[in-house]
Design a protein around this motif. Structure first.
Motif, PDB file in Angstrom:
ATOM      1  N   LEU A  10      -1.591   7.676   7.590  1.00 11.01           N
ATOM      2  CA  LEU A  10      -0.423   7.060   8.234  1.00 11.01           C
ATOM      3  C   LEU A  10       0.662   6.726   7.216  1.00 11.01           C
ATOM      4  N   ILE A  11       0.260   6.246   6.052  1.00 11.40           N
ATOM      5  CA  ILE A  11       1.227   5.919   5.008  1.00 11.40           C
ATOM      6  C   ILE A  11       1.901   7.182   4.489  1.00 11.40           C
ATOM      7  N   VAL A  12       1.138   8.233   4.255  1.00 14.45           N
ATOM      8  CA  VAL A  12       1.723   9.500   3.803  1.00 14.45           C
ATOM      9  C   VAL A  12       2.702  10.021   4.862  1.00 14.45           C
ATOM     10  N   ALA A  13       2.357   9.904   6.119  1.00 13.22           N
ATOM     11  CA  ALA A  13       3.260  10.324   7.197  1.00 13.22           C
ATOM     12  C   ALA A  13       4.540   9.491   7.179  1.00 13.22           C
ATOM     13  N   ASP A  14       4.419   8.181   6.978  1.00 11.95           N
ATOM     14  CA  ASP A  14       5.602   7.310   6.869  1.00 11.95           C
ATOM     15  C   ASP A  14       6.494   7.755   5.719  1.00 11.95           C
ATOM     16  N   LEU A  15       5.888   7.981   4.560  1.00 11.26           N
ATOM     17  CA  LEU A  15       6.645   8.364   3.365  1.00 11.26           C
ATOM     18  C   LEU A  15       7.321   9.718   3.554  1.00 11.26           C
ATOM     19  N   GLU A  16       6.616  10.618   4.212  1.00 13.07           N
ATOM     20  CA  GLU A  16       7.190  11.945   4.465  1.00 13.07           C
ATOM     21  C   GLU A  16       8.339  11.840   5.466  1.00 13.07           C
ATOM     22  N   GLU A  17       8.149  11.108   6.530  1.00 10.12           N
ATOM     23  CA  GLU A  17       9.181  10.940   7.558  1.00 10.12           C
ATOM     24  C   GLU A  17      10.447  10.288   6.980  1.00 10.12           C
ATOM     25  N   ASN A  45       0.830  -1.206   0.000  1.00 13.68           N
ATOM     26  CA  ASN A  45       0.000   0.000   0.000  1.00 13.68           C
ATOM     27  C   ASN A  45       0.865   1.258   0.000  1.00 13.68           C
ATOM     28  N   HIS A  46       2.053   1.188   0.595  1.00 13.92           N
ATOM     29  CA  HIS A  46       2.956   2.337   0.563  1.00 13.92           C
ATOM     30  C   HIS A  46       3.330   2.666  -0.885  1.00 13.92           C
ATOM     31  N   ALA A  47       3.644   1.654  -1.670  1.00 13.10           N
ATOM     32  CA  ALA A  47       3.986   1.887  -3.086  1.00 13.10           C
ATOM     33  C   ALA A  47       2.787   2.426  -3.839  1.00 13.10           C
ATOM     34  N   ARG A  48       1.619   1.884  -3.572  1.00 17.30           N
ATOM     35  CA  ARG A  48       0.407   2.356  -4.267  1.00 17.30           C
ATOM     36  C   ARG A  48       0.114   3.817  -3.939  1.00 17.30           C
ATOM     37  N   VAL A  49       0.266   4.195  -2.679  1.00 18.94           N
ATOM     38  CA  VAL A  49       0.037   5.589  -2.277  1.00 18.94           C
ATOM     39  C   VAL A  49       1.058   6.495  -2.955  1.00 18.94           C
ATOM     40  N   LEU A  50       2.314   6.095  -2.961  1.00 20.18           N
ATOM     41  CA  LEU A  50       3.360   6.898  -3.597  1.00 20.18           C
ATOM     42  C   LEU A  50       3.080   7.084  -5.081  1.00 20.18           C
ATOM     43  N   ILE A  51       2.691   6.037  -5.760  1.00 17.50           N
ATOM     44  CA  ILE A  51       2.373   6.116  -7.194  1.00 17.50           C
ATOM     45  C   ILE A  51       1.165   7.023  -7.421  1.00 17.50           C
ATOM     46  N   ARG A  52       0.154   6.901  -6.581  1.00 17.64           N
ATOM     47  CA  ARG A  52      -1.047   7.729  -6.715  1.00 17.64           C
ATOM     48  C   ARG A  52      -0.684   9.203  -6.556  1.00 17.64           C
ATOM     49  N   GLU A  70      -9.168   6.185   5.030  1.00 17.29           N
ATOM     50  CA  GLU A  70      -8.517   7.492   4.982  1.00 17.29           C
ATOM     51  C   GLU A  70      -7.442   7.595   6.062  1.00 17.29           C
ATOM     52  N   ARG A  71      -7.708   7.016   7.227  1.00 17.83           N
ATOM     53  CA  ARG A  71      -6.716   7.026   8.313  1.00 17.83           C
ATOM     54  C   ARG A  71      -5.466   6.245   7.913  1.00 17.83           C
ATOM     55  N   ALA A  72      -5.641   5.102   7.258  1.00 14.66           N
ATOM     56  CA  ALA A  72      -4.491   4.319   6.787  1.00 14.66           C
ATOM     57  C   ALA A  72      -3.693   5.122   5.766  1.00 14.66           C
ATOM     58  N   ALA A  73      -4.379   5.827   4.880  1.00 17.38           N
ATOM     59  CA  ALA A  73      -3.698   6.671   3.893  1.00 17.38           C
ATOM     60  C   ALA A  73      -2.895   7.766   4.588  1.00 17.38           C
TER      61      ALA A  73
END
Length: 113
Positions: A50-57, A18-25, A45-48
């Motif tokens: 958290l993933i965006v926060a992970d990617l940003e961090e 899901n991290h890759a999918r969010v990054l691609i999106r 939306e909460r999972a999204a």
């Protein structure tokens, strides 16, 4: 976007996280809303968030406020996190999954990347 995979052994697994999918999106649409990311990826939306926060961090993207919306910028030179792929950067992954869109709309490909 292509032919769906043929049914296999009934086990539910995929090649991308899901991290890759969010990054691609986000690479496809840098000003996408969190709700739209969640809908497109098939997560809450909460999972999204958290993933965006992970990617940003981890330095894979930065978030900027533009008016009432967030805009994201991908850092394409960041390597994959797993040691087996650490000698590759994420730019190739993003390019692979945005290539079809580039053929249809070349002005939209590198937005945010």
């Amino acid at each position: 976007m292509g032919t769906p995979p043929a049914p296999g052994d009934g086990k539910a697994w995929t090649f991308l996280t899901n991290h890759a999918r969010v990054l691609i999106r986000i690479a496809r649409s840098p000003d996408i809303r969190m709700r739209d990311i969640a809908d497109a990826v098939g997560i809450t939306e909460r999972a999204a968030q958290l993933i965006v926060a992970d990617l940003e961090e981890a330095g894979y993207l930065t978030r900027s406020r533009v008016g009432r919306r967030n805009t994201y910028t991908i850092t394409p030179g960041r390597p994959f996190r797993h040691p087996a792929e650490a000698d590759h950067d994420i730019h190739a992954l993003i390019a692979l999954f945005t290539r079809a869109e580039a053929e249809n709309d070349p002005s939209d490909v590198d937005a945010g990347v």
